[in-house]
Design an enzyme around this catalytic site. Structure first.
Site, mmCIF file in Angstrom:
data_model
loop_
_atom_site.group_PDB
_atom_site.id
_atom_site.type_symbol
_atom_site.label_atom_id
_atom_site.label_comp_id
_atom_site.label_asym_id
_atom_site.label_seq_id
_atom_site.Cartn_x
_atom_site.Cartn_y
_atom_site.Cartn_z
ATOM 1 N N GLU A 180 26.042 -28.990 -7.830
ATOM 2 C CA GLU A 180 26.816 -29.893 -6.963
ATOM 3 C C GLU A 180 27.959 -30.533 -7.775
ATOM 4 O O GLU A 180 28.074 -31.753 -7.868
ATOM 5 C CB GLU A 180 25.904 -30.939 -6.308
ATOM 6 N N GLU B 155 19.782 -24.659 -2.407
ATOM 7 C CA GLU B 155 19.090 -25.862 -1.902
ATOM 8 C C GLU B 155 19.199 -25.854 -0.384
ATOM 9 O O GLU B 155 20.312 -25.787 0.165
ATOM 10 C CB GLU B 155 19.700 -27.152 -2.454
HETATM 11 O O1 AHR Z 1 17.034 -31.827 -3.782
HETATM 12 C C1 AHR Z 1 17.411 -33.140 -3.974
HETATM 13 C C2 AHR Z 1 18.865 -33.288 -4.389
HETATM 14 O O2 AHR Z 1 19.694 -32.868 -3.346
HETATM 15 C C3 AHR Z 1 19.312 -32.452 -5.562
HETATM 16 O O3 AHR Z 1 19.031 -33.059 -6.772
HETATM 17 C C4 AHR Z 1 20.789 -32.374 -5.349
HETATM 18 O O4 AHR Z 1 21.339 -31.204 -5.914
HETATM 19 C C5 AHR Z 1 20.943 -32.446 -3.851
HETATM 20 O O5 AHR Z 1 21.903 -33.349 -3.492
#
Ligand code: AHR
Length: 513
Positions: free
Chosen positions: A196, A317
Site C-alpha cells: 500500500e 488483500e
Molecule cells: O489487513 C489489514 C490492513 O489492511 C493491512 O495491514 C493493510 O495493508 C490494509 O490496509
C-alpha cells in the site's frame, strides 16, 4: 476469457421487506473449452500480519507454551490449515511490513530488540517470530512464502540483504543465517516490494513509487538459481491511475502488480460482524461483487500494456472488515465470521476463477484472529469459521481448468450497489473430475438448479453443502459448530442434466466424473 453471463430479472430489495418462502429455478450451461485458463492455486492464498493475535496466539505460541505446539506453532491451527492446502502465505504485513526491520527478528529470541507496533494498537512486538520462524512455518505447512519488503521506512540495502539472508548459499548473509541455525538456503519466489505504497507504505504518488520500485528491485538478486517473482505494490480498489502509471513506467521490472479491495460500504461505520439484517446482507454481497468490475477495469489497463498476459494481477488483500468484537482492542481487528462471510468468500473466489487468465494470486485477509479469518483462537481453544469451511469446500478448484458457463437466474437489485444474482456458480475440471460449486444467495428462497452438462458423460461422485439456520450464525468457543460442511444428497444426473435442489442461503459443491 469471461463467458459467464447472467440473465437478469430484477427483484427489489427494500428496507423491511418480508420474504415469501418460495423456490426459484435457475439454469447453468457448461461450455467446456481447452482454451479456458487454469485457476492458479495461489488464488487460495493467505495473509499473516503482525497484527493483534494473528501471529502471536494465532500461529505461534512458542515451544515453552502449555498450548500444544509443534516447534512453537499451534498444532491445532497447523493441522486445520493443512486441510486447506494453503498454496502461499504473505507475511509480515500489511502496513506492518513497511515498519518492519528484519534484522530485529533473527538470532537468539531473548536478545531480539522490542519495538512498538505503531500501526496496530501500539502493541509491543518482541520480534520472537521472525524470518526463521516464518520460513520454518511455511515448510511445516507446505506453503510458498510471500515476503512483503519494507520500502516505506526501510532501505534498499536492508531489502537486498534480506533476500540474500534467505537465499544465498555463501557470503556474509548466508553465514549469518547458518549461525542462526539454518544451513541450507530457503527458496523465495514471491517478493513484494512495499505494501500500500499509496498509503501506510509511504504515501507515495504513483509516479514516485514507480521509480522507487525500479530502484529497490534492482538490488534484489537471484542467488543460486533462486527465481524471484517480483510484485509491485498496486492500487487501492478503483485507483486506475495507479495501475496505469505502474504498468507504463515499471512493468518490465515486475511479474505481478497487486490490488487491494475490502468489502466495506462505509469505513466510518463498518457494522457488526454478527448483528445485521437481510438488507445489510444483500448490500454486503453487492459491495463484494464490485470486485468483478475492479478486476475487469484494472485488467483492461494491463491488457493494453501487456497483451500477452505476462504480468499477474495479485489481489493480495481482500475480504470483509467489520467493527471489532465488543471489548477487544480496536487496533487488533478481531471479528467474528458468519454465513454471510462464507457467501462473500464464495462470490469473490468465483470472480477470481472467471478472471483466472489475469488474476494469478489472491490472499484473503487474514489467516487467524484478524478480519475474515480461517481460524479464531482463545487460549488453547480454536474455532473454524464458515469462511474456513468455504475454503475447504473449494480445494478441488486449485490448479483446475476453468469450465466456462452461462447462468440464467433472477437478480436482486441493491440500492447503489451491484445487483446480486440469486444463483452464482463456478465449475472447474482436473484429471477428468469436475467440481461445480453453486451459491444460492437468497435468504428466503430455495433454488432448483439445472446444469446442462453439454456432452460430458458425468456421474455424481459426491456433494457437500455449507448452510446455516440463520445467516447470522457463527461458530463460537465452547459451542457446537453451527456452520459446518455436511454431505449433500440433493444432486442427481439424468439424461445429461444435473439437478441440484438447493435450500435458501446455501453453497453446494458437487463432484462429478
Ligand atoms: O489487513 C489489514 C490492513 O489492511 C493491512 O495491514 C493493510 O495493508 C490494509 O490496509
Amino acid at each position: 476469457m469471461n463467458l459467464k453471463s447472467i440473465a437478469i430479472g430484477l427483484v427489489a430489495c427494500a428496507a423491511g421487506t418480508s420474504y415469501a418462502a418460495t423456490s426459484s429455478t435457475s439454469t447453468v450451461e457448461l461450455r467446456p473449452s481447452a482454451d479456458a485458463p487454469v485457476i492458479n492455486k495461489e488464488i487460495y492464498g493467505q495473509f499473516a500480519e503482525h497484527l493483534g493475535r494473528c501471529i502471536y496466539g494465532g500461529l505461534w505460541v512458542g515451544e515453552e507454551s502449555g498450548i500444544p505446539n509443534t516447534q512453537g506453532y499451534r498444532t491445532d491451527v497447523l493441522n486445520a490449515l493443512r486441510e486447506l492446502h494453503v498454496p502461499v502465505l504473505r507475511w509480515p504485513g500489511g502496513c506492518f511490513a513497511d515498519e518492519y526491520h528484519w534484522m530485529d527478528g533473527i538470532g537468539p529470541r531473548d536478545k531480539r530488540p522490542v519495538m512498538v507496533n505503531n500501526n496496530w494498537g501500539g502493541t509491543v512486538e518482541d520480534n520472537s517470530f521472525g524470518t526463521n520462524e516464518f520460513f520454518n512455518f511455511c515448510e511445516l505447512l507446505g506453503t510458498e512464502p510471500y515476503l512483503s519488503g519494507n520500502v516505506g521506512s526501510g532501505s534498499v540495502e536492508e531489502m537486498a540483504k534480506w533476500v540474500e539472508y534467505i537465499t544465498a548459499e555463501s557470503g556474509p548473509m548466508a553465514e549469518l543465517r547458518k549461525k542462526n541455525g539454518r544451513e541450507k538456503p530457503w527458496k523465495l519466489k514471491y517478493l513484494g516490494v512495499g505494501n500500500e505504497s499509496w498509503g501506510c507504505g509511504g504515501n507515495f504518488t504513483a509516479e514516485f513509487y514507480a521509480n522507487v520500485y525500479r530502484r529497490y528491485q534492482t538490488y534484489c538478486r537471484e542467488f543460486n538459481g533462486n527465481k524471484l517473482y517480483k510484485i509491485a505494490s498496486g492500487a487501492n480498489a478503483g485507483d486506475l491511475h495507479w495501475t496505469e502509471v505502474l504498468m507504463r513506467d515499471a512493468m518490465q521490472h515486475f511479474h505481478g502488480l497487486s490490488l487491494h479491495y475490502y468489502s466495506v460500504g462505509n469505513w466510518a461505520s463498518k457494522g457488526s460482524a454478527t448483528k445485521f439484517d437481510g438488507n445489510d446482507y444483500y448490500t454486503t454481497l453487492g459491495i463484494c461483487l464490485e470486485m468483478d468490475n475492479l478486476v475487469k477495469n484494472h485488467s483492461a489497463i494491463m491488457d493494453r500494456f501487456d497483451p500477452e498476459g505476462r504480468v499477474g494481477l495479485m489481489v493480495d488483500e481482500w475480504g470483509t472488515w467489520w467493527e471489532v468484537e465488543p471489548g477487544t482492542n480496536p487496533g487488533h481487528l478481531f471479528q467474528q465470521n458468519t454465513m454471510r462471510d462464507a457467501m462473500v468468500a464464495a462470490l469473490t473466489l468465483n470472480i477470481f476463477h472467471e478472471h483466472a487468465a489475469r488474476v494469478r494470486m489472491a490472499n484473503i485477509a487474514q489467516i487467524a484472529n484478524v478480519l475474515q479469518s480461517m481460524v479464531l483462537t482463545r487460549d488453547a481453544e480454536m474455532v473454524l469459521t464458515p469462511t474456513y469451511y468455504l475454503f475447504k469446500m473449494y480445494v478441488p478448484h486449485q490448479d483446475a481448468r476453468l469450465v466456462p458457463m452461462a447462468v440464467t437466474t433472477e437478480s436482486r437489485s441493491v440500492e447503489g450497489r451491484q445487483s446480486v444474482p440469486e444463483l452464482d456458480a463456478t465449475c472447474s475440471e482436473k484429471d477428468g473430475v469436475y467440481t461445480i460449486s453453486l451459491t444460492n444467495t437468497s435468504l428466503e428462497k430455495g433454488n432448483k438448479v439445472s446444469v446442462n452438462l453439454a456432452d460430458l458423460k458425468l456421474k455424481v461422485q459426491g456433494a457437500q453443502i455449507l448452510t446455516a439456520a440463520s445467516v447470522n450464525d457463527y461458530n463460537d468457543f465452547g459451542q457446537p459448530e453451527k456452520v459446518t460442511l455436511k454431505e449433500f444428497k440433493g444432486a442427481r444426473v439424468n439424461k445429461g442434466v444435473l439437478t441440484v435442489d438447493m435450500p435458501a442461503m446455501s453453497i453446494v459443491s458437487v463432484t462429478l466424473k
